[in-house]
Design a protein around this motif. Structure first.
Motif, mmCIF file in Angstrom:
data_model
loop_
_atom_site.group_PDB
_atom_site.id
_atom_site.type_symbol
_atom_site.label_atom_id
_atom_site.label_comp_id
_atom_site.label_asym_id
_atom_site.label_seq_id
_atom_site.Cartn_x
_atom_site.Cartn_y
_atom_site.Cartn_z
ATOM 1 N N VAL A 40 0.972 -1.394 0.069
ATOM 2 C CA VAL A 40 -0.231 0.002 0.389
ATOM 3 C C VAL A 40 0.924 1.211 0.131
ATOM 4 O O VAL A 40 0.402 2.048 -0.922
ATOM 5 N N ALA A 41 1.933 1.146 0.758
ATOM 6 C CA ALA A 41 2.787 2.658 0.885
ATOM 7 C C ALA A 41 3.344 2.294 -0.103
ATOM 8 O O ALA A 41 3.920 3.632 -0.939
ATOM 9 N N ALA A 42 3.477 1.438 -1.015
ATOM 10 C CA ALA A 42 4.823 1.835 -2.278
ATOM 11 C C ALA A 42 3.586 1.109 -3.608
ATOM 12 O O ALA A 42 4.808 -0.193 -4.120
ATOM 13 N N PRO A 43 2.717 0.850 -4.135
ATOM 14 C CA PRO A 43 2.011 0.352 -5.104
ATOM 15 C C PRO A 43 2.724 -0.019 -6.158
ATOM 16 O O PRO A 43 2.845 -1.005 -7.036
ATOM 17 N N ASN A 44 3.326 1.166 -7.156
ATOM 18 C CA ASN A 44 4.263 1.116 -8.018
ATOM 19 C C ASN A 44 5.559 0.082 -7.485
ATOM 20 O O ASN A 44 6.288 -0.019 -8.815
ATOM 21 N N GLU A 45 6.535 -0.163 -6.717
ATOM 22 C CA GLU A 45 7.132 -1.658 -6.297
ATOM 23 C C GLU A 45 6.747 -3.059 -6.306
ATOM 24 O O GLU A 45 7.422 -4.082 -6.567
ATOM 25 N N PHE A 46 4.930 -2.897 -6.414
ATOM 26 C CA PHE A 46 4.942 -4.558 -6.778
ATOM 27 C C PHE A 46 4.627 -5.037 -7.598
ATOM 28 O O PHE A 46 3.584 -4.628 -8.712
ATOM 29 N N SER A 47 5.049 -5.972 -8.357
ATOM 30 C CA SER A 47 4.955 -5.964 -10.027
ATOM 31 C C SER A 47 3.982 -7.269 -10.223
ATOM 32 O O SER A 47 5.072 -8.164 -8.770
ATOM 33 N N SER A 48 3.533 -7.447 -11.265
ATOM 34 C CA SER A 48 2.838 -8.606 -11.307
ATOM 35 C C SER A 48 3.640 -9.742 -12.287
ATOM 36 O O SER A 48 2.848 -10.213 -13.227
ATOM 37 N N HIS A 49 4.773 -9.299 -12.774
ATOM 38 C CA HIS A 49 5.469 -9.837 -13.648
ATOM 39 C C HIS A 49 5.375 -11.453 -13.803
ATOM 40 O O HIS A 49 5.205 -11.748 -14.849
ATOM 41 N N TYR A 50 4.981 -11.993 -12.783
ATOM 42 C CA TYR A 50 5.286 -13.568 -12.494
ATOM 43 C C TYR A 50 3.940 -14.092 -12.740
ATOM 44 O O TYR A 50 3.777 -15.016 -12.034
ATOM 45 N N VAL A 54 1.780 -15.147 -7.814
ATOM 46 C CA VAL A 54 3.736 -15.845 -7.404
ATOM 47 C C VAL A 54 4.203 -14.630 -6.638
ATOM 48 O O VAL A 54 5.323 -14.340 -6.280
ATOM 49 N N SER A 55 3.740 -13.045 -7.475
ATOM 50 C CA SER A 55 4.356 -12.081 -7.232
ATOM 51 C C SER A 55 4.263 -11.746 -5.583
ATOM 52 O O SER A 55 4.879 -11.189 -4.842
ATOM 53 N N LEU A 56 3.156 -11.977 -5.103
ATOM 54 C CA LEU A 56 2.105 -11.596 -4.402
ATOM 55 C C LEU A 56 2.922 -11.917 -2.958
ATOM 56 O O LEU A 56 3.617 -11.851 -2.052
ATOM 57 N N TYR A 57 4.108 -13.989 -3.341
ATOM 58 C CA TYR A 57 4.355 -14.972 -2.333
ATOM 59 C C TYR A 57 5.372 -13.887 -2.217
ATOM 60 O O TYR A 57 6.449 -14.404 -1.531
ATOM 61 N N ARG A 58 6.298 -13.609 -3.636
ATOM 62 C CA ARG A 58 7.493 -13.247 -3.641
ATOM 63 C C ARG A 58 7.636 -11.885 -3.073
ATOM 64 O O ARG A 58 9.383 -12.048 -1.616
ATOM 65 N N TYR A 59 6.849 -11.031 -2.808
ATOM 66 C CA TYR A 59 7.190 -9.854 -2.056
ATOM 67 C C TYR A 59 7.366 -9.873 -0.462
ATOM 68 O O TYR A 59 7.941 -9.588 0.700
ATOM 69 N N PHE A 60 6.645 -10.675 -0.286
ATOM 70 C CA PHE A 60 5.751 -11.151 0.868
ATOM 71 C C PHE A 60 7.171 -12.490 1.836
ATOM 72 O O PHE A 60 7.794 -11.745 2.962
ATOM 73 N N HIS A 61 7.980 -12.347 0.952
ATOM 74 C CA HIS A 61 8.994 -13.446 1.666
ATOM 75 C C HIS A 61 10.136 -11.998 1.408
ATOM 76 O O HIS A 61 11.813 -12.164 2.402
ATOM 77 N N ARG A 62 10.325 -10.833 0.847
ATOM 78 C CA ARG A 62 11.128 -9.655 1.036
ATOM 79 C C ARG A 62 11.156 -9.368 2.110
ATOM 80 O O ARG A 62 11.821 -9.572 2.434
#
Length: 263
Positions: A40-50, A54-62
């Protein structure tokens, strides 16, 4: 479809994974909340490329990888949640167990798992082989199965025994489950949600936990309906229909935390 709508459909599954990863409803949900706040703070940093999931879990792991709390003296800390959170971080789930949970419990391919963990697929394959071998070497335990569908109960019994564990009994109702547990040496429970007489597996587990604090793995065809945030919810949850490796992963992870946190 907006980003929030895309993410919302996968949120119950992410919460299930976070709880299995941390061994805790409260701590798993806290990491998920941190992930959503970061998006929410930086929506532009969330990429749905994968792909969104997958992208959500990838972001979670970060977020998970960077979620380090400052050192404290656990003996002096009065807040039980803080003590538990720090202790769980100190025994953070290994890369191999993350791979096993992502692949077996969440159903990601090895390639998708590599994307989520930001590592090589060869590493994922190696970690998975090593972790399965580690799981197969784990100490054995006695398991109570609470399941009213005979074929499913038989399949669970087959899987549990093939993993080297002992089935102490199979119960189909709340009263049968509580009685069977009280008379057994079970140190792990696999529980369906809806039981034969209309009683609740969740209620059965609550009565069992009043007898002894054993790890619980719930089994349901509708995991997203159980992860609503409106009640006490399971840390370990298998979706029906299940595969042998998903049962293996859930049992192993629940026993992993139970053993380490009891030490």
């Amino acid at each position: 479809m907006s980003l929030s709508e895309q993410i919302r459909q996968y949120l119950p599954l992410l919460r299930r994974y976070a709880r299995a990863l941390t061994g805790s409803q409260s701590h798993g949900d806290a990491i998920v909340r941190m992930t959503l706040e970061a998006i929410v703070a930086a929506p532009n940093e969330f990429s749905s490329h994968y792909g969104t999931r997958v992208s959500l879990y990838r972001y979670f792991h970060r977020i998970w990888s960077s979620a380090n709390l400052p050192d404290i003296d656990l003996d002096m800390e009065e807040d039980p949640y803080v003590r538990d959170a720090h202790r769980r971080l100190s025994i953070a789930t290994s890369s191999g167990r993350q791979v096993l949970l992502l692949n077996a419990l969440e159903g990601f391919t090895l390639s998708e798992t590599a994307m989520i963990m930001d590592c090589a697929r060869d590493d994922v394959e190696m970690w998975l082989r090593e972790t399965i071998a580690e799981v197969d070497r784990e100490s054995r335990t006695s398991v109570l199965i609470i399941e009213d569908e005979p074929l499913i109960a038989m399949e669970l019994e087959r899987i549990v025994t093939s993993l080297g564990h002992h089935v102490s009994g199979i119960a189909t109702t709340l009263s049968d489950a509580v009685t069977a547990f009280a008379r057994s040496d079970a140190s792990l429970v696999l529980a369906d949600i809806q039981l034969a007489d209309g009683s609740s597996g969740i209620d059965a587990v609550q009565e069992i936990l009043a007898i002894a604090p054993v790890p619980i793995v719930f089994i349901t065809a509708y995991p997203e309906q159980l992860l609503t945030g409106s009640r006490t919810e399971p840390s370990f949850l298998i979706a029906k229909p299940f595969h042998e490796n998903s049962v293996r992963a859930a049992i192993s992870q629940s026993l992993y935390f139970d053993t380490l946190l009891a030490a």
